[in-house]
Design a protein around this motif. Structure first.
Motif: not given
Length: 561
Positions: A283-302
């Protein structure tokens, strides 16, 4: 037992349970969504469709057969999140090998215990992760590796781990006595597609396919043994409850070695044709936020601590998270205020809470997108399909709705048992098939379940039963508090007193006196923490579960109690 006044519910049964193996389910999904993106791993520059992932999985499965891995053999995996983890999970499922998922944070003693207890014949190991150099640690644990050349398909004869035959390394450089991943894959040429199909067709969905070691906070870790039937159905129901489809992209920052990642994440996506995204090794907060934005993710677990870290990231507001719709917050108590912020600031209007334990594959209750907001933030939802939940008193009787007791679960998701430990299995699962969770809960008139805390977390102060979760939820309302955990410490007069560990939001200050004043007149005097400790972090497992027993130990020592 179905009396609505008692704390018992049964989940819906209108959708039939799957009786497929994980390998067969995967192949069905590939046939239906061959070109849909299956796996995205930015840190490895990997973007595979379902067809491409199947090619990787089948190659690995054939290679494993060539290596001599038989049905029922235990194959350990000791690695952070990466594509090879996913491939290994699906390849072992196709050939009927039992995947032993090993905590990436394990040190030598813990690793030795898990490998010996499960009698692992093969181990897939990363090269290194964070401050752990797995290759060096393995050479220390298995000095015999140095007797073999690099890139070796050796059959080890280890005094420390007698069952272990081969170590497969994900290291890019040659390592003495270990078989490199790429060389393993090269062995696939020796096995035909027909041989793989024959092996896969011989499997039964009720057979063991996964061993997961519990945290061991109350003694030696126990290996929860799960079948295809257990975890495939559970992953499916978790995904369907969120209305995941082949159009969804799920970011999975939780560790794959745990049910949250490999069942709710990987298998949940697999049953729907959805996309799995691993934003980083850990887990790395910056990597997660980047992936959410770049991949236009629709769901997130945590787990809650992950969501708190995302919300508090200094650049949080600069990321476009508008594609998010749903996801799950689980693995620890979910603070109501954090849930509200996730819904408002992360666009996760349909975010859900799931509850369960490794021994129940893991989820046994879950909220729904259309649940009233107060139910979604204050409960762990209602009973999952094809499962039963009940809440009982100390003498085993059903308690009335609204009263606190121990939560028990029964149904398809209950583990086969603890590996090689019938005594512990019989203590956990009673003669009627009920898994006793050890969690204290209450059920309301509509069947929503609220977790009050662990039985062992309850604090008894001067004869008063205190549930830390209740006080934590109250103190989360304070504008300066980012996170809080409460536990008990010994006290000569009252038996126990409360200590609160508090993480403050950036650039905020608050005194102990101000916090106590905030509590006065709002909660009972005996619920106001006697001791307050300001901290930057909590002791926790790699899955983000707070280790309250360590908090208790540290506070007892610091306060000289």
């Amino acid at each position: 037992m179905k009396d609505s006044l008692n704390s018992y519910t049964r989940g819906p049964t209108d959708t039939a349970l799957l009786t497929l193996t994980i390998g067969d389910m995967f192949d069905q999904t590939v046939a239906q969504y061959p070109d849909n993106p299956a796996l995205i791993v930015p840190h490895q520059n990997i973007r595979w469709s379902y067809r491409e992932l199947q090619q990787q999985v089948n190659q690995c499965a054939k290679a494993m057969i060539s290596l001599g891995i038989e049905q029922g053999d235990r194959v350990g995996i000791w690695s952070p999140n990466n594509a090879q983890w996913c491939i290994s999970q699906l390849a072992t499922a196709k050939i009927g090998a039992i995947l032993v998922t090993i905590n990436p944070a394990y040190r030598l003693h813990e690793l030795e215990y898990a490998l010996n207890h499960s009698q692992c014949s093969y181990l897939i190991a990363a090269d290194k992760f964070k401050d752990s150099n797995y290759s060096m640690m393995l050479q220390q644990l298995l000095p015999e590796l140095n007797d073999y050349p690099p890139a070796s398909k050796c059959t080890l004869q280890s005094a420390t781990i007698p069952s272990l035959k081969t170590v497969i390394t994900l290291a890019e450089s040659a390592t003495k006595g270990m078989l490199p991943w790429q060389q393993l894959l090269g062995l696939a040429e020796e096995v035909s597609e027909q041989q793989l199909r024959r092996r896969q067709a011989s499997l039964n969905c009720k057979e063991a396919i996964n061993i997961q070691y519990t945290s061991g906070t109350t003694g030696a870790p126990k290996g929860a043994t799960l079948s295809h039937y257990n975890i495939l159905n559970n992953g499916r129901f978790v995904a369907e409850n969120q209305k995941l489809s082949s159009a969804d992209k799920l970011v999975i920052p939780v560790p794959l070695y745990h049910c949250f990642g490999m069942v709710m994440g990987n298998l949940g996506c697999l049953t729907q044709g959805a996309t799995m995204i691993y934003p980083g090794e850990g887990f790395n907060a910056a990597e997660v936020l980047l992936a959410l934005e770049q991949e236009q993710a629709t769901a997130l677990y945590g787990v809650p601590t992950m969501f708190i870290a995302l919300l508090q990231h200094p650049d949080f507001s600069s990321f476009n998270l508008s594609s998010l719709r749903t996801g799950i917050m689980a693995g620890a108590s979910c603070p109501i205020e954090v849930m509200k912020r996730v819904i408002k600031k992360m666009h996760m209007d349909e975010v859900q809470i799931a509850y369960g334990m490794t021994e129940t594959s893991p989820v046994s209750s879950q909220t729904c997108a259309n649940d009233p907001i107060e139910k979604r933030v204050s409960s762990v939802g209602r009973t999952h399909p094809h499962l039963e939940n009940k809440i009982i008193s100390a003498n085993g009787e059903l308690v009335p709705r609204g009263q606190i007791g121990e939560l028990c679960t029964r149904g398809y998701s209950v583990m086969l048992g603890y590996w090689n430990n019938p005594e512990a299995s019989n203590q956990a699962i009673d003669g009627n098939g009920w898994m006793h969770t050890g969690d204290l809960a209450r059920m309301d008139e509509e069947g929503y379940i609220s977790i009050v805390g662990r039985d062992k977390d309850m604090v008894i102060r001067g004869g008063e039963n205190i549930y830390p979760r209740e006080i934590e939820e109250f103190l989360y309302r304070h504008p300066a508090i980012a996170d809080i955990q409460i536990t008990g410490v010994p006290d000569l007069k009252y038996g126990e007193e409360l200590v609160a560990w508090i993480i403050l939001k950036p650039d905020t200050e608050v005194s102990e006196a101000e916090l106590r004043k905030f509590c006065q007149g709002q909660i009972s005097h005996f619920k106001i923490p006697r001791y307050i400790k300001f901290t930057d972090s909590f002791p926790m497992t790699v899955t983000g579960k707070i280790q309250k027993f360590k908090m208790r130990e540290i506070s007892t020592a610091e306060l000289e109690l």
